[in-house]
Design an enzyme around this catalytic site. Sequence first.
Site, PDB file in Angstrom:
ATOM      1  N   TYR A   1       3.122   9.634 -12.052  1.00 21.31           N
ATOM      2  CA  TYR A   1       2.419   8.842 -11.033  1.00 21.31           C
ATOM      3  C   TYR A   1       1.552   7.774 -11.703  1.00 21.31           C
ATOM      4  O   TYR A   1       1.583   6.600 -11.336  1.00 21.31           O
ATOM      5  CB  TYR A   1       1.565   9.771 -10.164  1.00 21.31           C
ATOM      6  CG  TYR A   1       0.685   9.068  -9.151  1.00 21.31           C
ATOM      7  CD1 TYR A   1       1.231   8.445  -8.031  1.00 21.31           C
ATOM      8  CD2 TYR A   1      -0.703   9.028  -9.313  1.00 21.31           C
ATOM      9  CE1 TYR A   1       0.418   7.813  -7.099  1.00 21.31           C
ATOM     10  CE2 TYR A   1      -1.519   8.398  -8.387  1.00 21.31           C
ATOM     11  CZ  TYR A   1      -0.959   7.789  -7.283  1.00 21.31           C
ATOM     12  OH  TYR A   1      -1.765   7.157  -6.367  1.00 21.31           O
TER      13      TYR A   1
ATOM     14  N   ASN B   1       0.811  -1.222   0.000  1.00 18.54           N
ATOM     15  CA  ASN B   1       0.000   0.000   0.000  1.00 18.54           C
ATOM     16  C   ASN B   1       0.845   1.274   0.000  1.00 18.54           C
ATOM     17  O   ASN B   1       0.416   2.289  -0.541  1.00 18.54           O
ATOM     18  CB  ASN B   1      -0.921  -0.017   1.229  1.00 18.54           C
ATOM     19  CG  ASN B   1      -1.528   1.342   1.500  1.00 18.54           C
ATOM     20  OD1 ASN B   1      -2.424   1.796   0.785  1.00 18.54           O
ATOM     21  ND2 ASN B   1      -1.019   2.042   2.518  1.00 18.54           N
TER      22      ASN B   1
END
Length: 248
Positions: free
Chosen positions: A150, A86
Amino acid sequence: MTLAGKSVVVTGAATGIGRGITECLLKAGAGVTAVGRREEALRDLADRYGPAVAWLAQDVGAPGAAERIVATATDRFGRIDAVVNNAGLARFGRLDETDPALFDAMFAVNVRAPAELTRRALPQLRAHRGSVVNISSVGGVVSMPGRAFYGATKAAVNSLTRSLARELAPDVRVNAVLPGPVDTPMWSETGLDEADTEQLRTDLLASTPMGRFGEDTEIGRWVCLLLDTETSGWVTGALIPVDGGRTA
Ligand SMILES: NC(=O)c1ccc[n+]([C@@H]2O[C@H](COP(=O)([O-])OP(=O)(O)OC[C@H]3O[C@@H](n4cnc5c(N)ncnc54)[C@H](OP(=O)(O)O)[C@@H]3O)[C@@H](O)[C@H]2O)c1
């Protein structure tokens, strides 16, 4: 759903989406090895939830990180049943305004570190017919001007998820959750100024059919479901958008 007796490693566990994931896992009876860089946030988590939480202050991109994480989890719980990748780095900016070093930094944390942690945990995951969940992003499938680097790292996470799902089946399942916009501390660390952040949040809200940002707990429950063999034992290679309809 029960995850009693399972040992789950969660990176970026102490804040935002990672916290939502960790709290769901603990409620379902799992032991969690919580990883992040800030010791204080991890201590806070462990103080709150007691011995079901082991923690390690560790930059997941640093050399030797994966071995240390695996050792911490095995020392405390004797096994690893699942890894939730995560921890993520989100720095936004247009191509001609972004330092290429930022791409390397994002790739190291968002792509290389999950691959390396999965690799190091593999013997344990195989032994226990375990599972990996990668926290990707809708940014890995929709176009994102101003956030191309990203998005590219999250597209790589999606590819990694699908390829490893085939490579590691039938012993280890590998899935990804693709959150839409969720209110977390990430939003104050993107490198955008306040006005651009507000504009982006307004645009994202307008393009999200459910008309609101998601909650970390709403991502956490999907991770728990994917780790629960009874529900998801036949699910691997899935990229699951949990995004208020943003990719609909
Ligand atoms: N929020 C959203 O709208 C959204 C949408 C789609 C996807 N996501 C993804 O969800 C994941 C979690 O993000 P979030 O929104 O919950 O933001 P966040 O609260 O900032 O969470 C990021 C977590 O990762 C940890 N972390 C960051 N870099 C690390 C490193 N090098 N080594 C170890 N831990 C590290 C941070 O802890 P430390 O700072 O203590 O290390 C923090 O706990 C990320 O992968 C992000 O890309 C978020």
